[in-house]
Structures are given as structure tokens and as C-alpha cells.
Design an enzyme around this catalytic site. Structure first.
Site, mmCIF file in Angstrom:
data_model
loop_
_atom_site.group_PDB
_atom_site.id
_atom_site.type_symbol
_atom_site.label_atom_id
_atom_site.label_comp_id
_atom_site.label_asym_id
_atom_site.label_seq_id
_atom_site.Cartn_x
_atom_site.Cartn_y
_atom_site.Cartn_z
ATOM 1 N N ARG A 99 70.191 -31.140 -16.486
ATOM 2 C CA ARG A 99 71.209 -30.290 -17.121
ATOM 3 C C ARG A 99 71.116 -28.922 -16.489
ATOM 4 O O ARG A 99 70.075 -28.264 -16.587
ATOM 5 C CB ARG A 99 70.998 -30.209 -18.637
ATOM 6 C CG ARG A 99 71.851 -29.131 -19.278
ATOM 7 C CD ARG A 99 71.932 -29.229 -20.770
ATOM 8 N NE ARG A 99 72.741 -30.360 -21.186
ATOM 9 C CZ ARG A 99 73.201 -30.539 -22.421
ATOM 10 N NH1 ARG A 99 72.929 -29.652 -23.362
ATOM 11 N NH2 ARG A 99 73.923 -31.599 -22.722
ATOM 12 N N HIS A 102 80.322 -33.735 -17.370
ATOM 13 C CA HIS A 102 79.394 -34.228 -18.401
ATOM 14 C C HIS A 102 79.608 -35.747 -18.525
ATOM 15 O O HIS A 102 80.140 -36.241 -19.518
ATOM 16 C CB HIS A 102 79.679 -33.509 -19.722
ATOM 17 C CG HIS A 102 78.555 -33.597 -20.726
ATOM 18 N ND1 HIS A 102 77.370 -34.261 -20.467
ATOM 19 C CD2 HIS A 102 78.443 -33.114 -21.993
ATOM 20 C CE1 HIS A 102 76.593 -34.173 -21.526
ATOM 21 N NE2 HIS A 102 77.209 -33.486 -22.462
ATOM 22 N N GLN A 160 78.393 -37.877 -21.549
ATOM 23 C CA GLN A 160 79.230 -37.678 -22.722
ATOM 24 C C GLN A 160 80.460 -38.589 -22.667
ATOM 25 O O GLN A 160 80.796 -39.269 -23.637
ATOM 26 C CB GLN A 160 79.665 -36.205 -22.797
ATOM 27 C CG GLN A 160 80.465 -35.869 -24.034
ATOM 28 C CD GLN A 160 79.646 -36.039 -25.300
ATOM 29 O OE1 GLN A 160 78.568 -35.477 -25.424
ATOM 30 N NE2 GLN A 160 80.137 -36.828 -26.241
ATOM 31 N N ASP A 210 86.427 -29.576 -28.092
ATOM 32 C CA ASP A 210 85.097 -29.077 -27.725
ATOM 33 C C ASP A 210 85.111 -27.576 -27.989
ATOM 34 O O ASP A 210 86.172 -26.989 -28.242
ATOM 35 C CB ASP A 210 84.840 -29.394 -26.234
ATOM 36 C CG ASP A 210 83.447 -28.969 -25.761
ATOM 37 O OD1 ASP A 210 82.579 -28.693 -26.615
ATOM 38 O OD2 ASP A 210 83.239 -28.915 -24.527
ATOM 39 N N ARG A 256 75.586 -41.778 -27.503
ATOM 40 C CA ARG A 256 74.998 -41.180 -26.309
ATOM 41 C C ARG A 256 73.793 -42.011 -25.862
ATOM 42 O O ARG A 256 73.615 -42.280 -24.682
ATOM 43 C CB ARG A 256 74.551 -39.735 -26.608
ATOM 44 C CG ARG A 256 75.664 -38.736 -26.825
ATOM 45 C CD ARG A 256 76.455 -38.504 -25.554
ATOM 46 N NE ARG A 256 75.596 -38.085 -24.464
ATOM 47 C CZ ARG A 256 75.177 -36.827 -24.242
ATOM 48 N NH1 ARG A 256 75.598 -35.868 -25.029
ATOM 49 N NH2 ARG A 256 74.392 -36.537 -23.208
HETATM 50 N N1 CP Z 1 76.995 -33.214 -26.508
HETATM 51 C C1 CP Z 1 75.861 -32.733 -25.970
HETATM 52 O O1 CP Z 1 75.617 -32.824 -24.766
HETATM 53 O O2 CP Z 1 75.018 -32.181 -26.886
HETATM 54 P P1 CP Z 1 73.665 -31.393 -26.571
HETATM 55 O O3 CP Z 1 74.072 -30.083 -25.920
HETATM 56 O O4 CP Z 1 73.022 -31.207 -27.894
HETATM 57 O O5 CP Z 1 72.835 -32.219 -25.635
HETATM 58 N N1 NVA Z 2 81.508 -27.650 -22.972
HETATM 59 C C1 NVA Z 2 80.236 -27.553 -23.656
HETATM 60 C C2 NVA Z 2 79.706 -28.922 -23.949
HETATM 61 C C3 NVA Z 2 78.412 -28.946 -24.718
HETATM 62 C C4 NVA Z 2 77.903 -30.335 -24.933
HETATM 63 C C5 NVA Z 2 79.264 -26.746 -22.825
HETATM 64 O O1 NVA Z 2 79.215 -26.916 -21.591
HETATM 65 O O2 NVA Z 2 78.543 -25.921 -23.397
#
Ligand code: CP
Ligand code: NVA
Length: 317
Positions: free
Chosen positions: A101, A128, A131, A223, A290
Site C-alpha cells: 500500500r 485499488h 477492493q 467513496d 475483501r
Molecule cells: N477499503 C479499504 O481498503 O480499507 P482500509 O483502508 O481499512 O484497508
Molecule cells: N479513495 C480512498 C480509498 C480508501 C480505501 C483512499 O485512497 O484513501
């Protein structure tokens, strides 16, 4: 070797990966003894906070018989004392797979280029994919025929929308997104998605009108307006007036609408409590998925023979 940097990296087998995940989730017998990651170690690097991604990977890897090593950016040398590429080459000597990440998508690309084990993007500023896999798995649990279901996304044209539209296009599901002017999704990603939509025969539509997007839609997705790494854009949320998913907006959707959100949700901003807690909200199934979707993806990427053997045993596809 396949990496998963964006969901279209597994376009060819996405339907099967999701079917596998659904079968595995519902299999109380064989899945319990199925440990394809036995004696394997997967490194999970996080530069940003995470609840769902971290826990679902750690637990999922454990259930598959493997060991998960969570590596927080503050604790390792990545991007500080050494390049992302050097970290990739070192970790590849110890590990069987990596999840990452990061902020800049270029970093997960560099990690994948230099690693000699599969790399999974666990969220970057552009994509992502894990997701989107869980999102479409959740849709498949609710709608057997994706060709007659419509997805509507309302909000920021961000990483989550990018992989959502790609996944919909790959699986042949109509997808409309409403974003304010200036917050459109990336043009190159839209054009990639359009290429898949042309093949599968579904429609992708962009608008700036949330009512138009949700009209007749079966799945409504939003989102956060301000993503991780954008906190300095304090005023950004002001540009999203009228983009909140609330019960009034959902009056335009199909009566059996289902609500989706990748979470974490900022209740009162992009979505109201009334929608989040509504019986037609499936956000917590989506969060659980997930784990199942990633277990399928990981097995597919790290032990393809094991993944195929399980599919054969269950008579899938
Ligand atoms: N949706 C998602 O990626 O959540 P987190 O940021 O908690 O991992
Ligand atoms: N768009 C958001 C998604 C979090 C899971 C971000 O990147 O923070």
C-alpha cells in the site's frame, strides 16, 4: 509470473477468481484443510493506515497456511535509506509474495519490476484492485446476471472508481459515474475500461449529475471525497455539494438498490447514516469479501497449480 497492480492484470480470469472466492467462502469442508501457502511467507508493506486490507490479508494468509509479515513504512528502510527497487530485490530473497500500500502508483510499479515474487497493489493513488475484486464478488453474490445489473458510482474520480469501472467493464456490467467537474477519473484508465466494455458489450457512462447516474441503478457506490494523501486539500470536499448518497437521491434508483462503499466511510459527508445502516446496505458483506477475494487472488498468483486443483475438486468453471 503475474503481478496485480490494477484489476485488469487478471482480466482474463477475473470471473473465475471471483467464482473461486465465492465457492471457498461457502465451503465448510475442503477449504478448512486447503493450505496452499503452507511454509510460505507473504510481506505486507503499508505506507498508509489500513483496517480492512491489513486484517483481511493477515487473516486470509493465515487461513491458507501461510505466514503474513506486516511491514510498516516507519519500521523498514523502503524509500528512506534505500530505493523501492532495492527493497524489492532483498525481500524477494526471503518471501514468496508481497503486498504494497503506497502513495505514488509508480512505487508499486517499481516494486513489481524489481521483485522476483508476485506483487499485489494493496492501494495506490491510482488503483485499488483488491477492493474491486471484493466489490464485484459482492455484486455476484446478489445478482447472478451482471448483464442486467447497473452500477452507479457517485463521488470522486479516484483509485476506487478506476478499478471499479475496469472490473465492471471486464465482467460486462453497465457502469455510470457522476463526479463533479474537475474530479473526473483518469482518461487513460477510462480508455482501458472502454476497451473491455467494447469486448463485453456493456456501457460506460460519465456524468456530472448524481441523479442521472443513480436513475434505475441497482448498485450505488460511493467513496470518501478526500482520499489518504490528500488531507492537505482541506477545501476539496466543498466541491462535492449535491454528491452525498442519501435516501432522497436513492429514490431515483431501482427500488431494490443495494449500497456499496469501500469503507472507511465518513458518515454525514459522502453518505448518510440512513443509507449506511439501511437493510439494503451491503457494505459489511463487501468488507468481509475483501478476505475471500484476496485469498483467491493470492492463491492464483502464488500457487496457480493449487488454485486450479481446488477449482477442479469443486467442479468450478
Ligand atoms: N477499503 C479499504 O481498503 O480499507 P482500509 O483502508 O481499512 O484497508
Ligand atoms: N479513495 C480512498 C480509498 C480508501 C480505501 C483512499 O485512497 O484513501
Amino acid at each position: 509470473m503475474t503481478n496485480l497492480l490494477a484489476i485488469d492484470d487478471v482480466a482474463e480470469d477475473l470471473q473465475d477468481i471471483l467464482q473461486w472466492a465465492i465457492a471457498f467462502k461457502n465451503d465448510e469442508d475442503i477449504a478448512f484443510d486447503f493450505t496452499p501457502l503452507d511454509r510460505m511467507s507473504i510481506g505486507c508493506i503499508f505506507e498508509k493506515p489500513s483496517t480492512r486490507t491489513r486484517v483481511s490479508f493477515e487473516v486470509g494468509i493465515n487461513k491458507l497456511g501461510g505466514q503474513a509479515l506486516v511491514l510498516l513504512k516507519g519500521d523498514i528502510q523502503i524509500g528512506k535509506s534505500e530505493t523501492v527497487g532495492d527493497t524489492a530485490q532483498v525481500l524477494s530473497r526471503f518471501l514468496d509474495g508481497l503486498t504494497y500500500r503506497c502513495f505514488a502508483h509508480a512505487d508499486v510499479v517499481e516494486l513489481a519490476e524489481k521483485a522476483t515474487v508476485p506483487v499485489i497493489n494493496a492501494l495506490s493513488d491510482m488503483h485499488h484492485p483488491c477492493q474491486a475484486a471484493a466489490d464485484l464478488m459482492t455484486v455476484l453474490e446478489n445478482s447472478k446476471d451482471l448483464k442486467s445489473a447497473k452500477m452507479a458510482y457517485v463521488g470522486d474520480g479516484n483509485n476506487v472508481l478506476h478499478d471499479l469501472m475496469l472490473a465492471c467493464a471486464i465482467l460486462g456490467m453497465d457502469c455510470t459515474w457522476a463526479t463533479p467537474k474537475g474530479y473526473e477519473p483518469d482518461e487513460e484508465v477510462v480508455s482501458r475500461a472502454q476497451g473491455f466494455a467494447d469486448e463485453t458489450g456493456c456501457t460506460l457512462t460519465a456524468t456530472t449529475d448524481p441523479v442521472e447516474a443513480v436513475t434505475g441503478a441497482h448498485y450505488i457506490y460511493t467513496d470518501v471525497f478526500v482520499s489518504m494523501g490528500e488531507e492537505h486539500l482541506a477545501d476539496k470536499a466543498n466541491d462535492f455539494d449535491g454528491f452525498q448518497v442519501n435516501l432522497e437521491l436513492l429514490e431515483n434508483a431501482d427500488a431494490n438498490w443495494k449500497f456499496l462503499h469501500c469503507l472507511p466511510a465518513h458518515r454525514g459527508d459522502e453518505v448518510t447514516d440512513g443509507v449506511m445502516d439501511h437493510e439494503q446496505s451491503i457494505v459489511f458483506d463487501q468488507a468481509e469479501n475483501r478476505m475471500w477475494a484476496q485469498m483467491s487472488l493470492l492463491t492464483y498468483l502464488v500457487d496457480r497449480a493449487g488454485w486450479e486443483a481446488y477449482a477442479d475438486m469443486m467442479g468450478l468453471f
